[in-house]
Every structure is written in structure tokens, then in C-alpha cells.
Design a protein around this motif. Sequence first.
Motif, PDB file in Angstrom:
ATOM      1  N   GLY A 213       0.839  -1.171  -0.005  1.00 17.33           N
ATOM      2  CA  GLY A 213       0.110   0.042  -0.024  1.00 17.33           C
ATOM      3  C   GLY A 213       0.874   1.374  -0.127  1.00 17.33           C
ATOM      4  N   ILE A 214       1.403   1.539   1.196  1.00 16.88           N
ATOM      5  CA  ILE A 214       2.261   2.934   1.250  1.00 16.88           C
ATOM      6  C   ILE A 214       3.689   2.428   1.400  1.00 16.88           C
ATOM      7  CG2 ILE A 214       2.730   5.042   2.768  1.00 16.88           C
ATOM      8  CD1 ILE A 214      -0.452   4.662   3.816  1.00 16.88           C
ATOM      9  N   LEU A 215       4.241   2.979   0.416  1.00 21.21           N
ATOM     10  CA  LEU A 215       5.662   2.678   0.145  1.00 21.21           C
ATOM     11  C   LEU A 215       6.661   3.492   1.247  1.00 21.21           C
ATOM     12  CD1 LEU A 215       5.931   1.841  -3.473  1.00 21.21           C
ATOM     13  CD2 LEU A 215       5.440   0.320  -1.592  1.00 21.21           C
ATOM     14  N   LEU A 216       6.423   3.512   2.200  1.00 25.39           N
ATOM     15  CA  LEU A 216       7.149   4.420   3.280  1.00 25.39           C
ATOM     16  C   LEU A 216       7.661   3.336   4.481  1.00 25.39           C
ATOM     17  CD1 LEU A 216       5.212   7.674   3.481  1.00 25.39           C
ATOM     18  CD2 LEU A 216       7.311   7.432   1.981  1.00 25.39           C
ATOM     19  N   SER A 217       8.705   3.599   4.982  1.00 22.79           N
ATOM     20  CA  SER A 217       9.075   2.733   6.381  1.00 22.79           C
ATOM     21  C   SER A 217       8.227   3.315   7.262  1.00 22.79           C
ATOM     22  CB  SER A 217      10.487   2.913   6.765  1.00 22.79           C
ATOM     23  OG  SER A 217      10.651   4.459   7.217  1.00 22.79           O
TER      24      SER A 217
ATOM     25  N   ALA B 226       2.308   3.965  -5.940  1.00 21.89           N
ATOM     26  CA  ALA B 226       3.999   3.280  -6.436  1.00 21.89           C
ATOM     27  C   ALA B 226       4.539   4.692  -6.942  1.00 21.89           C
ATOM     28  CB  ALA B 226       3.600   2.342  -7.670  1.00 21.89           C
ATOM     29  N   THR B 227       3.924   5.786  -7.190  1.00 20.88           N
ATOM     30  CA  THR B 227       4.668   7.033  -8.001  1.00 20.88           C
ATOM     31  C   THR B 227       4.635   8.233  -6.888  1.00 20.88           C
ATOM     32  OG1 THR B 227       2.553   7.752  -9.072  1.00 20.88           O
ATOM     33  CG2 THR B 227       4.107   6.294 -10.148  1.00 20.88           C
ATOM     34  N   ARG B 228       4.002   8.087  -5.675  1.00 21.56           N
ATOM     35  CA  ARG B 228       4.108   9.082  -4.739  1.00 21.56           C
ATOM     36  C   ARG B 228       5.173   9.032  -3.945  1.00 21.56           C
ATOM     37  NH1 ARG B 228      -1.731   8.852  -2.952  1.00 21.56           N
ATOM     38  NH2 ARG B 228      -1.977  10.144  -5.026  1.00 21.56           N
ATOM     39  N   SER B 229       5.720  10.521  -3.958  1.00 26.75           N
ATOM     40  CA  SER B 229       6.867  10.664  -2.927  1.00 26.75           C
ATOM     41  C   SER B 229       6.509  10.911  -1.560  1.00 26.75           C
ATOM     42  CB  SER B 229       7.782  11.863  -3.538  1.00 26.75           C
ATOM     43  OG  SER B 229       6.957  13.103  -3.201  1.00 26.75           O
ATOM     44  N   ARG B 230       7.539  11.089  -0.646  1.00 28.01           N
ATOM     45  CA  ARG B 230       7.192  11.135   0.742  1.00 28.01           C
ATOM     46  C   ARG B 230       6.608  12.504   0.813  1.00 28.01           C
ATOM     47  NH1 ARG B 230      11.635  10.762   5.569  1.00 28.01           N
ATOM     48  NH2 ARG B 230      10.144  11.311   7.243  1.00 28.01           N
ATOM     49  N   ASP B 231       7.299  13.442   0.156  1.00 29.26           N
ATOM     50  CA  ASP B 231       6.768  14.974   0.133  1.00 29.26           C
ATOM     51  C   ASP B 231       5.289  14.989  -0.501  1.00 29.26           C
ATOM     52  OD1 ASP B 231       9.178  15.930   1.312  1.00 29.26           O
ATOM     53  OD2 ASP B 231       9.940  16.573  -0.733  1.00 29.26           O
ATOM     54  N   GLU B 232       4.999  14.333  -1.264  1.00 27.25           N
ATOM     55  CA  GLU B 232       3.621  14.157  -1.883  1.00 27.25           C
ATOM     56  C   GLU B 232       2.618  13.464  -0.717  1.00 27.25           C
ATOM     57  OE1 GLU B 232       4.014  14.017  -6.504  1.00 27.25           O
ATOM     58  OE2 GLU B 232       4.436  12.278  -5.315  1.00 27.25           O
ATOM     59  N   TRP B 233       3.052  12.601   0.026  1.00 22.25           N
ATOM     60  CA  TRP B 233       2.342  12.143   1.039  1.00 22.25           C
ATOM     61  C   TRP B 233       2.066  13.090   2.254  1.00 22.25           C
ATOM     62  CZ3 TRP B 233      -0.776   8.407   0.787  1.00 22.25           C
ATOM     63  CH2 TRP B 233      -0.556   7.068   0.038  1.00 22.25           C
ATOM     64  N   ARG B 234       3.123  13.787   2.392  1.00 25.37           N
ATOM     65  CA  ARG B 234       2.994  14.811   3.696  1.00 25.37           C
ATOM     66  C   ARG B 234       2.127  15.863   2.828  1.00 25.37           C
ATOM     67  NH1 ARG B 234       7.989  15.656   4.071  1.00 25.37           N
ATOM     68  NH2 ARG B 234       8.390  14.597   5.822  1.00 25.37           N
ATOM     69  N   VAL B 235       2.006  16.240   1.783  1.00 21.91           N
ATOM     70  CA  VAL B 235       1.247  17.389   1.451  1.00 21.91           C
ATOM     71  C   VAL B 235      -0.491  16.912   1.744  1.00 21.91           C
ATOM     72  CG1 VAL B 235       0.204  18.356  -0.493  1.00 21.91           C
ATOM     73  CG2 VAL B 235       2.507  18.394  -0.199  1.00 21.91           C
TER      74      VAL B 235
END
Length: 267
Positions: free
Chosen positions: A118-122, A160-169
Amino acid sequence: MVEDRVDSGSTVGRAAEIVGVTVRTLHHWDEIGLATPSQRTPAGYRSYTRDDIDRLHRIVAYRESGLGLDAVREVLDDATAEIGETLRVQRSRLADRIRDLQRLDQRLERLGEAHERGILLSDQEQAETFGSDWDPARSSEARVQWGGSLQWAQFAERSATRSRDEWRVLADAMSVLQMDLGDALDRGVTPGSAEANELAERHRGIFSNFFPLSREMQVCLGRMFESDTGFSAHYDGIRAGLASWFRQIIDESARAHGIDPDAAVWR
């Protein structure tokens, strides 16, 4: 013994066997004038000499290096052709292709992981992005519940294409919305009012970053926010009674768009 057979002329079938291609391929090369057998038998059949076989071997070698048939013809027939330069150009193109394939492989790897996780962040990155009260296990739980749905696939493809910064937004936008919902409840904003409808529409817009959210689907989410103990505890933790009020403003917003919230289904 093979050499004798080549010297005396080889049939199409034998020539194809020697150089490792199909008879159909040799017929095609003959038709386009790339490799025409030098001899014919008295019965009119094609017959390849030693020189013909040597040319076929060279064609195969250059084809396996990635050259097109026109480039192969130029290398073999043009006495002025710079074979080394032609091969250097081909290597450059191949290097570009390899880089493209490596990028594709990375995208496929991330897409596969997104479908699984789902979310590709640690876990630490999720806590830092979504807040200390965020439980990384929620993503795994969501996959168990929704993993076979179209919406999960859409969520994974975007994740899959979302960056950490985009998740933060997105997390910040949702956090601001939830605070605004709590403030609106405190001020006595009535479900169905213009302000309440605007808040419901903001929620649908933010949530649609995860997957396309129809108004009927939003109604279903509103029910879950109220009935699910985890979601209701979250919203009621922001303001007492917020889970029920949130469901109400979603229902009224749907009704304003001609949707009966009592009959709404996930579609």
C-alpha cells in the motif's frame, strides 16, 4: 564432411540448419535481395555456396547485435561503410534501451510492492509523515479487506509513484480539513448548509487522490466513519460527536446532488 557439403552447394534447409535460422527467414532474405543463393540446381532449387554461407553467418551475427536488415545490408554491401562506427551507434542505442528497461524494472518493482504494502514508506517515515498516532499496520489491514478491489489497485498504482513529500502534502491537507470539521461542529454549522457542503466536497476532493471517489462511495465512507470503532474514535477524538456529524454532512451533500444516501452503494 560438412565443409564438403557446403563447397558443393547446400539446399535451403541445410543452409538454414548451418546458420541457425528458419527456411522462411532465408526465403525472406532472398526475396529482399539481402542473401540470394548463388547457385541453382538443375531442378531449379536454391543452392548456397561456401561464400553464401559465410554471408549468412555475417548477417546472423549483425542481426544478433541488434542491427536492422537495412543496416546489415549497408555494412555488408557498402565498401565505404564504417562498420566500427555503425556498431558504436548501435551500442549507444542499446545503452539507452538498457537504461529504459532498468527504469521500467524499477517502476514494476515499486508497483508490485505498492500492491503488497500500500504505502511505500518505512514505519518511521509513516510516523513522521502522518503523525505519531498513525499505525503503519493500517495499510496491511486495508489490503486484507480491500486487496481484491478496483479501488485498492488504483490506490496502489498512485502510491507507487507518490513521493514522501507528496504524502506529506496529502496528510497535511487531511489534517487541516479535520480541524476545520471540528471547528464547524463547534460553531453549530448545520448539515446541508453551504459551508457544510463545501467541507464534504473538500473531503471528497482530497480523498480522490487515493482513488476516484464518487458521492455514493463517499456516503458509504461516512457510514463507516460513524460505525467503525477505530474511525469513530479518531473523529470523536478531534471533537465529541464529530463522527456522526461528519456522516450527516456527507449525506446532505449527496442529497443536494440528487442521491438518496439511504440507498447509496459502493459504486
